[in-house]
Design a protein around this motif. Structure first.
Motif, mmCIF file in Angstrom:
data_model
loop_
_atom_site.group_PDB
_atom_site.id
_atom_site.type_symbol
_atom_site.label_atom_id
_atom_site.label_comp_id
_atom_site.label_asym_id
_atom_site.label_seq_id
_atom_site.Cartn_x
_atom_site.Cartn_y
_atom_site.Cartn_z
ATOM 1 N N ALA A 1 -6.242 -3.509 0.892
ATOM 2 C CA ALA A 1 -5.120 -2.585 1.067
ATOM 3 C C ALA A 1 -4.543 -2.190 -0.284
ATOM 4 O O ALA A 1 -4.522 -2.987 -1.231
ATOM 5 N N LYS B 1 -13.662 0.817 1.187
ATOM 6 C CA LYS B 1 -12.562 1.453 1.884
ATOM 7 C C LYS B 1 -11.450 0.444 2.140
ATOM 8 O O LYS B 1 -11.690 -0.755 2.264
ATOM 9 N N TYR C 1 -6.982 0.058 3.609
ATOM 10 C CA TYR C 1 -5.775 0.651 4.182
ATOM 11 C C TYR C 1 -4.828 1.044 3.050
ATOM 12 O O TYR C 1 -4.809 0.411 1.998
ATOM 13 N N THR D 1 -0.764 2.335 1.946
ATOM 14 C CA THR D 1 0.643 2.655 2.136
ATOM 15 C C THR D 1 1.093 3.468 0.915
ATOM 16 O O THR D 1 0.810 3.079 -0.224
ATOM 17 N N GLY E 1 -2.144 9.678 6.717
ATOM 18 C CA GLY E 1 -1.662 8.681 7.667
ATOM 19 C C GLY E 1 -0.479 9.183 8.462
ATOM 20 O O GLY E 1 -0.315 10.386 8.687
ATOM 21 N N ARG F 1 1.683 5.434 6.131
ATOM 22 C CA ARG F 1 0.646 4.409 6.230
ATOM 23 C C ARG F 1 -0.551 4.931 7.007
ATOM 24 O O ARG F 1 -0.392 5.675 7.978
ATOM 25 N N THR F 2 -1.722 4.500 6.582
ATOM 26 C CA THR F 2 -2.935 4.833 7.332
ATOM 27 C C THR F 2 -3.184 3.758 8.385
ATOM 28 O O THR F 2 -2.881 2.583 8.178
ATOM 29 N N GLU F 3 -3.754 4.169 9.492
ATOM 30 C CA GLU F 3 -4.122 3.226 10.551
ATOM 31 C C GLU F 3 -5.605 2.889 10.519
ATOM 32 O O GLU F 3 -6.078 2.076 11.308
ATOM 33 N N HIS F 4 -6.337 3.541 9.627
ATOM 34 C CA HIS F 4 -7.767 3.288 9.466
ATOM 35 C C HIS F 4 -8.059 3.162 7.976
ATOM 36 O O HIS F 4 -7.371 3.765 7.149
ATOM 37 N N PRO F 5 -9.083 2.393 7.607
ATOM 38 C CA PRO F 5 -9.424 2.295 6.187
ATOM 39 C C PRO F 5 -9.867 3.645 5.639
ATOM 40 O O PRO F 5 -10.374 4.506 6.360
ATOM 41 N N ASP G 1 -15.363 3.909 10.535
ATOM 42 C CA ASP G 1 -14.516 3.138 9.615
ATOM 43 C C ASP G 1 -15.321 2.317 8.607
ATOM 44 O O ASP G 1 -14.790 1.367 8.018
#
Length: 481
Positions: free
Chosen positions: A50, A172, A174, A176, A191, A208-212, A433
């Motif tokens: 992340a 890849k 996540y 923020t 995101g 924020r992303t919910e997927h990588p 993903d």
């Protein structure tokens, strides 16, 4: 000399400390993961889980942003040093697991000495306090300066010109984003929104992303923007970000997106991310870019009267198709770029045929005619030549666009339309993903077809000459000049 304030004295001491620490690190060296086209890109020994990136924009796109990048990772090998890709910014300090760390730089690598030897398989958190400088951005990517602020264009190897990272699509993670800007401006990122806080004359926006996501697909936009919301298939949030003054002018194009999403879902299955939308930048950029969940376009693309409607529509679908091909399923190496651009060009061509553009067969026959020349100029689709010196975007040649869509057309001719449709759906489902290779695609194609396609792919993906087109023995390729 007047007495220094406590805050100023602390800042000067911190700067001096960072300088001494940087100087103490002996002989930092760039590493890279050995990508054939970008050998110093990416870094071995760890996997990023992340990123948490805080950016402070001071109201001018000619001044560096203040930034803090936090990287949460897991080691994959014992490490004494941690290499990060980073250029075009000043590093003010680095911490590893909360402890100050020595650092230095070489070429476009930031090299950090771990406070202790890190064994394989342990979590590690790296915090880099730095600036992010939009000055000097040009054809090599990174920040794009717009009439009212900034946007990002990080493909192929330019995310590290914005923030420290493991800048390769095979790793890849996540994301923020926390963007602080003057209250009169709007900040958006890939995101979903995760809060907004006012601090006097500034506002901090969190996404924020919910997927990588691969680093090259990160998007942050800051400007005098209007954010337009609508709903796509299955209640999908569709968010468009446009210059506020151009909202009405752009609406006829933006309202097409839900139907385009529905069209793509009929081809390959459900949209793979948490949101989608179009980011229109008031900039003279001459390209569009599939940044994850928020595709980037220059304003002139929608306002240029010479572009026919079918053409604009089909390029919008090209970037949308990338959300499946290139974003959800990312290339494991940059030699796998044909999987991104070939598929996006394939669906662009098919959509154009159905919406007033040229017939698919006509476009593919013309691509076949030019294919040998494209291969001579840029290599075969799955083994492209590297970019020209000082021209990173020259990697994006015709052979990876229509030259690679031609491979997909030949494959459909070879295995039949029904099997080809099953392959496309199976590909994005099996590798969602993740990052995948050309070999992954060819193995899956053989499995779906029920026969070994090795010889077919060897010629079409790696041959210097274009093989005969199945079903079209009369097609011919012009000799390269």
């Amino acid at each position: 000399m007047p007495l220094l304030t406590r805050r100023l004295r602390a800042a000067l001491l911190a700067t001096a400390s960072a300088t001494l620490v940087a100087a103490a690190l002996p002989a930092p060296e760039p590493l890279g993961i050995g990508d054939r086209l970008f050998p110093e890109l990416g870094n071995p020994g760890y996997d990023v889980l992340a990123y948490d990136i805080a950016l402070t924009y001071h109201g001018s796109n000619t001044k560096p942003l203040d930034a803090v990048t936090k990287i949460r990772a897991r080691t994959t090998a014992p490490l004494d040093r941690i290499n990060l890709d980073f250029a075009r910014g000043a590093v003010r300090g680095v911490e590893v697991d909360g402890r100050p760390a020595e650092f230095g730089s070489k070429n476009e690598d930031l090299v950090v000495r771990a406070p202790r030897r890190l064994p394989a398989g342990v979590p590690v958190e790296i915090t880099v306090r730095h600036t992010s400088d939009p000055r000097g951005s040009g054809d090599d990517g990174g920040w794009v300066r717009t009439a009212d602020g900034l946007a990002m264009a990080n493909q192929a190897d330019a995310a590290h010109r914005v923030f420290p990272s493991n800048d390769h699509p095979s790793d890849k993670a996540y994301f923020t984003f926390r963007i602080t800007a003057p209250e009169k401006l709007t900040a958006v990122a890939g995101g979903l929104p995760a809060g907004r806080t006012r601090h006097g004359a500034t506002t901090t926006w969190t996404y924020r992303t919910e997927h990588p996501m691969a680093t090259e697909l990160a998007q942050v936009s800051i400007g005098t923007s209007a954010v337009v919301h609508r709903t796509g298939p299955h209640g999908l949030p569709v968010r468009d970000v446009v210059p506020a003054a151009d909202r009405k002018k752009l609406e006829p194009w933006l309202r097409k997106t839900p139907a385009q999403l529905e069209w793509m879902e009929r081809q390959v299955g459900r949209y793979p991310f948490e949101a989608y939308g179009v980011l229109v930048a008031d900039s003279r950029i001459g390209f569009a870019l599939e940044t994850q969940t928020l595709s980037l376009f220059g304003k002139s693309f929608f306002t240029e009267p010479a572009y026919p409607e079918w053409y604009v529509d089909s390029v919008m679908v090209h970037e949308l198709a990338h959300q499946w091909f290139g974003n959800s399923v990312s290339p494991a190496s940059w030699s796998d770029l044909w999987l991104n651009e070939g598929h996006a060009s394939w669906y662009e061509a098919r959509y154009a045929e159905e919406h007033g553009g040229p017939a698919l067969e006509r476009r593919m026959r013309e691509a076949y005619r030019l294919s040998d020349g494209w291969r001579a100029d840029g290599g075969p689709p799955a083994h492209p030549d590297g970019p020209s010196p000082g021209q990173k975007l020259s990697l994006f040649r015709p052979v990876v666009y229509d030259g690679s869509a031609l491979v997909l057309y030949a494959l459909r001719q070879e295995i039949g339309e029904a099997a080809f449709g099953r392959l496309e759906r199976a590909w994005v489902r099996a590798h969602r993903d993740t990052a995948a290779t050309t070999a992954d695609f060819t193995r899956l194609a053989s499995r779906v077809a029920g026969r070994d396609l090795t010889a077919f792919f060897d010629g079409w993906l790696y041959g210097k000459k274009t093989p005969p087109m199945p079903g079209h023995p009369d097609w011919s390729s012009a000799k390269p000049a």
